[in-house]
Design a protein around this motif. Structure first.
Motif, mmCIF file in Angstrom:
data_model
loop_
_atom_site.group_PDB
_atom_site.id
_atom_site.type_symbol
_atom_site.label_atom_id
_atom_site.label_comp_id
_atom_site.label_asym_id
_atom_site.label_seq_id
_atom_site.Cartn_x
_atom_site.Cartn_y
_atom_site.Cartn_z
ATOM 1 N N ALA A 108 45.305 -5.258 12.329
ATOM 2 C CA ALA A 108 46.064 -4.195 12.985
ATOM 3 C C ALA A 108 46.557 -4.645 14.350
ATOM 4 O O ALA A 108 47.711 -4.381 14.734
ATOM 5 C CB ALA A 108 45.202 -2.936 13.104
ATOM 6 N N GLN A 109 45.700 -5.334 15.089
ATOM 7 C CA GLN A 109 46.085 -5.820 16.415
ATOM 8 C C GLN A 109 47.197 -6.864 16.305
ATOM 9 O O GLN A 109 48.139 -6.869 17.115
ATOM 10 C CB GLN A 109 44.868 -6.406 17.119
ATOM 11 N N PHE A 110 47.096 -7.739 15.319
ATOM 12 C CA PHE A 110 48.117 -8.765 15.128
ATOM 13 C C PHE A 110 49.479 -8.142 14.814
ATOM 14 O O PHE A 110 50.523 -8.626 15.282
ATOM 15 C CB PHE A 110 47.689 -9.705 14.008
ATOM 16 N N LEU A 111 49.481 -7.063 14.033
ATOM 17 C CA LEU A 111 50.734 -6.459 13.588
ATOM 18 C C LEU A 111 51.467 -5.731 14.710
ATOM 19 O O LEU A 111 52.687 -5.532 14.622
ATOM 20 C CB LEU A 111 50.468 -5.491 12.435
ATOM 21 N N VAL A 112 50.737 -5.328 15.748
ATOM 22 C CA VAL A 112 51.379 -4.623 16.857
ATOM 23 C C VAL A 112 52.413 -5.541 17.504
ATOM 24 O O VAL A 112 52.124 -6.670 17.889
ATOM 25 C CB VAL A 112 50.332 -4.173 17.901
ATOM 26 N N GLY A 113 53.626 -5.077 17.596
ATOM 27 C CA GLY A 113 54.671 -5.868 18.224
ATOM 28 C C GLY A 113 55.381 -6.830 17.299
ATOM 29 O O GLY A 113 56.370 -7.452 17.697
ATOM 30 N N GLN A 114 54.884 -7.003 16.059
ATOM 31 C CA GLN A 114 55.581 -7.859 15.104
ATOM 32 C C GLN A 114 56.818 -7.139 14.565
ATOM 33 O O GLN A 114 56.808 -5.923 14.372
ATOM 34 C CB GLN A 114 54.659 -8.221 13.932
ATOM 35 N N ASP A 115 57.874 -7.885 14.315
ATOM 36 C CA ASP A 115 59.042 -7.274 13.684
ATOM 37 C C ASP A 115 58.685 -6.746 12.298
ATOM 38 O O ASP A 115 59.148 -5.687 11.884
ATOM 39 C CB ASP A 115 60.174 -8.303 13.568
ATOM 40 N N GLU A 116 57.832 -7.483 11.584
ATOM 41 C CA GLU A 116 57.412 -7.091 10.223
ATOM 42 C C GLU A 116 56.068 -6.369 10.325
ATOM 43 O O GLU A 116 55.022 -6.915 9.985
ATOM 44 C CB GLU A 116 57.298 -8.318 9.321
ATOM 45 N N SER A 117 56.106 -5.127 10.789
ATOM 46 C CA SER A 117 54.872 -4.377 11.049
ATOM 47 C C SER A 117 54.546 -3.339 9.980
ATOM 48 O O SER A 117 53.511 -2.681 10.054
ATOM 49 C CB SER A 117 54.969 -3.671 12.407
ATOM 50 N N GLN A 118 55.416 -3.203 8.981
ATOM 51 C CA GLN A 118 55.213 -2.202 7.934
ATOM 52 C C GLN A 118 54.402 -2.829 6.790
ATOM 53 O O GLN A 118 54.939 -3.599 5.992
ATOM 54 C CB GLN A 118 56.560 -1.695 7.414
ATOM 55 N N VAL A 119 53.125 -2.497 6.714
ATOM 56 C CA VAL A 119 52.259 -3.074 5.691
ATOM 57 C C VAL A 119 52.502 -2.360 4.367
ATOM 58 O O VAL A 119 52.351 -1.134 4.269
ATOM 59 C CB VAL A 119 50.784 -2.982 6.095
ATOM 60 N N LEU A 120 52.848 -3.127 3.360
ATOM 61 C CA LEU A 120 53.191 -2.578 2.055
ATOM 62 C C LEU A 120 52.120 -2.818 1.004
ATOM 63 O O LEU A 120 51.935 -2.002 0.101
ATOM 64 C CB LEU A 120 54.515 -3.174 1.570
#
Length: 318
Positions: A108-120
């Motif tokens: 979750a911390q890694f995904l913050v600020g990533q362009d690809e932040s929508q986990v599918l």
């Protein structure tokens, strides 16, 4: 901008050969005999395949792919898609619940600020998933840890997911995911209660996943681990043929709910997790009879409920 969905295929090639191909987002190998590589796009799972030689699972995207490692997170991205994985030693984390919380906290911390932040789509593999009784069962403790670690990461909707036990593995929790720069469409099965609405008998924290997700490009359906569950109850205890037939009915119901073409064909790579090795031949025969065109990979894996003998997940491309 999101290009068309990653193409998932099972291929009998060397890992190095697959990783050298343009647009290769991830390569996944199975079983103890696989070679290793430091490439962040490579992931080896301990589940032993029933196929010999065992194919690799290859994810290809349109466009160049970059990769790296951030702390414990290994990642790659390309074409608007992100692959990320984390593997943690459970003994160093103080047990499966705290290990799951830490794995999801890091993701979750890694995904913050990533362009690809929508986990599918998320996959979870943990040792001895059915060990323990009552609320102490390892799968239920994993669910509690996962919920604590993810925090508000999935406030917009749960991803599709699989959670499978890895028999005799090395004591590590392995989690990997597919994310995008755009959200997908969550799909539920009208034959089943949504997992996050399960009654208390299934543990203090209900499982956190959607039955499937239609990817944002609209051309593929990511299917969660699917078994012989009707409503919220397991069906056909001890009856493998009946469980397989019920599982297929649930898979077909998901296609209809997602507005995908009916039936599974060469554009439908599936994995079957088989609890008892002696059942592998019967499962393979079922696929040959009812899903003859489907690329299918059979793995020795423990389903999250003791009474369930087989679980199937995979993809359906439009």
């Amino acid at each position: 901008m999101v290009c068309r969905a990653p193409r998932v295929s099972y291929r009998n090639v060397d890992a190095a050969q697959a990783l050298a191909e343009p647009g290769m987002l991830a390569v996944i190998g199975f079983g103890a005999g696989r070679e290793e590589t430091d490439d962040p796009r490579w992931l080896r799972l301990p589940l032993e395949p029933f196929d010999a030689p065992a194919p690799l699972e290859c994810w290809e995207v349109d466009g160049p792919v970059g990769c790296g490692q951030t702390g414990d997170i290994r990642w790659s991205r390309g074409g608007g898609w992100l692959f990320a994985s984390v593997s943690l030693d459970e003994s160093a984390s103080g047990g499966i619940e705290t290990c799951a919380a830490e794995a999801y906290r890091q993701l979750a911390q890694f995904l913050v600020g990533q362009d690809e932040s929508q986990v599918l789509r998320v996959w979870n593999y943990l040792p001895d998933i059915n060990q323990g009784d009552g609320d102490g069962e390892r799968y239920k403790r994993f669910c509690s840890g996962r919920a604590r670690g993810m925090g508000a990461a999935f406030v917009g909707g749960f991803p599709a997911a699989t959670a499978i036990g890895s028999p005799g593995c090395n004591g590590r929790l392995q989690v990997y995911l597919l994310a995008s720069s755009q959200p997908g469409a969550r799909v539920e099965n009208p034959r089943q209660v949504s997992a996050w609405r399960y009654p208390r008998q299934y543990g203090p924290t209900p499982p956190s996943f959607a039955r499937a997700v239609r990817l944002p490009a609209g051309d593929a359906l990511a299917i969660s681990g699917t078994a012989a569950v009707i409503g919220h109850a397991s069906a056909h205890q001890g009856d493998l043929p009946a469980q397989l037939a019920e599982t297929l009915a649930n898979l077909e119901a998901l296609l209809a709910a997602a507005g995908m073409p009916a039936g599974f064909d060469t554009h439908s790579p599936l994995k079957a997790y088989v609890r008892r090795p002696g059942d592998a031949r019967a499962v393979r025969d079922f696929f040959r009879q009812h899903l003859p065109a489907v690329p299918a990979l059979l793995l020795h894996g423990e389903v999250c409920r003791r009474e369930l003998l087989v679980e199937v997940d995979g993809w359906r491309y439009a």
